[in-house]
Design an enzyme around this catalytic site. Structure first.
Site, mmCIF file in Angstrom:
data_model
loop_
_atom_site.group_PDB
_atom_site.id
_atom_site.type_symbol
_atom_site.label_atom_id
_atom_site.label_comp_id
_atom_site.label_asym_id
_atom_site.label_seq_id
_atom_site.Cartn_x
_atom_site.Cartn_y
_atom_site.Cartn_z
ATOM 1 C CG HIS A 113 -1.509 1.135 1.415
ATOM 2 N ND1 HIS A 113 -2.751 1.615 0.591
ATOM 3 C CD2 HIS A 113 -1.597 2.054 2.454
ATOM 4 C CE1 HIS A 113 -3.295 2.518 1.013
ATOM 5 N NE2 HIS A 113 -2.620 3.270 1.899
ATOM 6 C CD GLU A 130 -6.886 4.255 -6.116
ATOM 7 O OE1 GLU A 130 -7.568 5.412 -6.081
ATOM 8 O OE2 GLU A 130 -7.063 3.032 -6.167
ATOM 9 C CD GLU A 168 -2.202 2.817 -3.188
ATOM 10 O OE1 GLU A 168 -3.387 3.334 -3.407
ATOM 11 O OE2 GLU A 168 -1.532 2.563 -2.207
#
Length: 795
Positions: A351, A430, A381
């Site tokens: 993460h 993201e 990520e």
């Protein structure tokens, strides 16, 4: 003398001699922090010291065995920021194992830089290439070196390489032989040898014992000292110090075990060793061949090897070797079926991979990606935001974290993605970028990654199930939003609105909801094939669509609620579709949640903050240290069956005849490290705690009593017992702590592994530090017994 001091495997070249003379170089921490330091290779050829030019004081030292690699040129962000000031041929970066920061250096000339780069690489190769047999063969007979000062003698011994939990097999070393003692003693010896004469008087030996965590009665220490002082000179040197150290490290518990199987108490014949392997170690296949192999590999005496017998020293070497480790060596290689759908595996996942500190003001760095990939991480990520000059940037939005160009992240991925594992990497995107910079994202992904980026299904058809890790070898999969369905990408452009990720919270969620109303760049959408991010609207709805190429993400609290309220449905969902779990946005300190409860429900992508050491990362390292550290671990059969009845919270849903009994006799500890930042002369009071992490009913921990003032060779001889109802999901964590009756115990070391990887019998557990690196020769000696429940026929 210098050549004598160097490791026997090392040819003392002009390069190494130049390094031993020392070099003035700039140590660099930032664009403004550049200070001159004098670097020098010590006479042992295995230690580098550096000191301040201004004060002349030794600032720090490191062992070659702590160094993972050396990078030439501007291969760090700090050196890249100085590219205009210093040419690449004068720059290099020393990369250490674990979480220790890199050392960026600038030499005075290209020739000096090359000298250190090539010399370091030569020494790293020596430190990593020696196997146990070579270490034994290198050990010089003491009688040939009785006149050599002890400091010289210690330098003759090889330096073992540390075990790094996530990338390599545990490396083990004998604990009474001087060849393992080198790493443990050398630094302490130099500190204890107050007058630097290369000999030790009794006062210096007492000082050394204190520093080595030994609280010994003065009379007993004097008896050992006088027995070893054969020359009656009042000092120990060469062979005398070796005798003293062997007496100090005598392993009575191992000698007693040896004598139980040895008829004459001096050796194990081939048949006696076979009896031990079968009766105690439960080695039931090819036992005679294994016994021959162990004698050949670990018996230090050539004549004993020729007679196919094992001495007490050879027996101890075996017990401290990978074959004598608690971790089944067969499971360290790739041993699982890699041809099942992706969703049938637990996947090592990170993460906020770009962060190497906290989530508010922490530094963003490509080092976060390099470290994660080298640890076998397979899901990374990346948070992308609009940057200056049309260049997308990676950072934690709405915080003060630093920023790195997306281009650099992708270049790092291209270089390091498959160095540790051949199996696919999932890049969790993201996306907070404008349409223009989304186009740049797509263009950089395609141009930099090339064939590595998966841009269509493996057979050109819409999948009915996810492909396997084997089918996706050397491929990078993009996880993100997608316009329309996968079928539209294969057939042509679609016109559906993009699905919204459920993966943000707080201010980021608001930002994404606003941006979701705008279009997603088609070029970026087309890069998403098997991992389309979709909002979760219930298990029934997901099943009704039955699209295995979709993936939902859950914050830890949402996942816990689903496990609590619909455990079996969650397990079934994870048999055919991927699920990603991520930490709560409230964890601004980059702390981690317990991954075990998510694995209990079959969640595959359980994302943790890799930069944060602690129990949670120990569990992650423990699970993924098996199967070649490839980042994929096959789930148990009952978690791969779409009709499974398994519910981690409901024992009545489990199959099996009853719990397995795990019995652990904690026998002894060896050369446990002192607690960090402890006072001079402080000796630890160690205790051992064994923790079971698994389904709720299996969660348990027990601990031994503490042993006062003995971190060197504590004896517990205590038996701990556990009942495991779902052993397939259990992880076992061994923790050593320094007992403190007035405050919280201090961490000393730990080792974690999956229950499935435990070898029964007499085993050593080689402890790891808080950040997952080895601390040789620190270990625990245990006996493991696993008792299966009786089958129905026996009832």
């Amino acid at each position: 003398m210098a050549s004598l001091l160097c490791n026997a495997r090392i040819q003392l070249t002009d390069t190494l001699e130049q390094m031993q003379q020392g070099t003035l170089m700039r140590k660099v921490k930032s664009k403004s922090w550049k200070k001159q330091r004098y670097f020098k290779l010590q006479d042992d050829c295995m230690t580098i010291w550096y000191q301040s030019k201004r004060t002349g004081k030794t600032e720090s030292a490191f062992s070659i065995s702590d160094v993972e690699t050396v990078r030439e040129g501007h291969q760090s962000e700090v050196l890249q920021s100085l590219a205009e000031e210093f040419p690449p041929e004068r720059c290099f970066t020393i990369v250490f194992y674990g979480r220790r920061g890199n050392l960026d250096l600038i030499a005075g000339s290209a020739e000096e830089a090359q000298c250190w780069v090539q010399g370091l690489r030569q020494l790293i190769e020596v430190a990593t290439s020696m196997d146990q047999r070579e270490k034994i063969d290198q050990y010089p007979s003491c009688r040939h070196h009785s006149a050599i000062h002890i400091q010289s003698f210690l330098h003759l011994l090889p330096s073992p390489r540390p075990y790094i939990s996530s990338h390599s097999s545990p490396r083990s070393f004998p604990l009474t032989s001087p060849l393992v003692s080198r790493t443990w003693i050398r630094d302490w010896f130099q500190k204890a040898d107050k007058n630097k004469d290369g000999r030790m008087n009794f006062k210096e030996v007492q000082h050394l014992l204190k520093m080595m965590n030994v609280d010994m009665n003065e009379d007993h220490a004097l008896r050992l000292f006088q027995a070893a002082d054969k020359s009656e000179s009042g000092t120990l040197e060469g062979e005398e110090f070796v005798l003293f150290y062997k007496a100090l490290t005598q392993r009575e518990e191992v000698l007693s075990l040896f004598q139980d199987f040895s008829e004459d108490g001096k050796k194990l014949t081939l048949l006696e060793l076979v009896d031990f392997l079968r009766q105690e170690q439960l080695e039931d296949e090819g036992t005679e061949e294994l016994a021959m192999e162990l004698i050949d590999k670990y018996e230090p005496s050539e004549s004993a090897r020729a007679r196919h017998v094992l001495s007490a020293d050879g027996f101890l070497m075996y017990l401290c070797s990978p074959e004598g480790s608690i971790f089944n060596p067969r499971h360290q290689a790739l041993w699982q079926d890699m041809s099942q759908p992706l969703c049938h595996y637990f996947i090592s996942s990170s993460h906020n991979t770009y962060l190497i500190e906290d989530q508010i003001r922490g530094q963003s760095s490509i080092e976060g990606y390099i470290r994660a990939l080298k640890r076998g991480c397979r899901c990374l990520e990346v948070d992308c935001w609009d940057g200056p000059n049309g260049e997308p940037m990676v950072y934690h939005g709405h915080t003060f974290t630093s920023k790195i160009p997306f281009r650099e992240v992708v270049s790092t991925l291209e270089k390091y993605a498959f160095k540790t594992s051949d199996y696919p990497v999932i890049l969790s995107l993201e996306n907070h970028c404008s349409m223009e910079q989304q186009e740049v994202l797509a263009q950089q992904l395609k141009s930099i990654l090339g064939e590595q980026l998966l841009t269509t299904t493996i057979d050109g058809r819409v999948p009915t199930q996810l492909p396997s890790p084997e089918e996706l070898k050397h491929k990078i999969l993009l996880k993100g939003k997608k316009i329309g369905r996968l079928q539209d990408t294969l057939d042509g452009p679609g016109d559906e609105a993009p699905d919204v990720s459920d993966d943000d919270n707080g201010a980021e969620a608001e930002e994404e909801r606003r941006r979701a109303k705008e279009s997603l760049a088609q070029a970026l959408s087309d890069c998403v094939i098997y991992c389309k991010s979709v909002s979760f609207r219930g298990f029934q709805e997901a099943r009704s669509h039955s699209r295995p190429s979709e993936i939902s993400s859950f914050a830890e609290s949402k996942a816990r609620k689903l496990i609590r309220d619909a455990g079996n449905e969650f397990v079934r969902h994870n048999t055919w579709q991927l699920t990603r779990i991520y930490p709560s946005g409230m964890r601004t300190d980059s702390s981690n949640y317990n991954p075990q409860e998510m694995w209990n429900a079959g969640c595959q992508i359980v994302a943790l903050n890799f930069q944060t050491a602690g129990t949670e990362m120990d569990l992650c390292d423990g699970l993924f240290s098996q199967n070649g550290s490839c980042g994929y671990v096959l789930k148990p059969p009952f978690m791969r069956d779409e009709e499974t009845l398994f519910n981690p919270n409901d024992p009545s849903s489990w199959e099996g005849h009853g719990p397995i009994t795990l019995t652990i006799q904690v026998i002894s500890g060896q050369q446990l490290p002192k607690v960090a930042n402890s006072k001079d002369g402080a000796i630890i009071d160690p205790l051992v705690r064994v923790e079971i992490h698994g389904v709720p009913v299996d969660q348990a921990h027990q601990e031994t009593k503490y042993i006062e003032n003995n971190g060197f060779n504590p004896r517990w001889d205590e038996t701990l017992q556990f009942q495991l109802h779902v052993p397939e999901l259990a992880l076992v964590r061994f923790v050593v702590e320094d007992y403190d009756k007035t405050s919280r115990n201090d961490f000393v070391g730990q080792f974690t592994l999956a229950f499935a990887n435990i070898k029964p019998g007499y085993r050593h557990i080689h402890l790891l530090s808080k950040d997952g690196t080895s601390i040789p020769p620190s270990s625990l000696f245990v006996h493991i017994r696993i008792t299966e429940p009786p089958s129905p026929e026996q009832d």
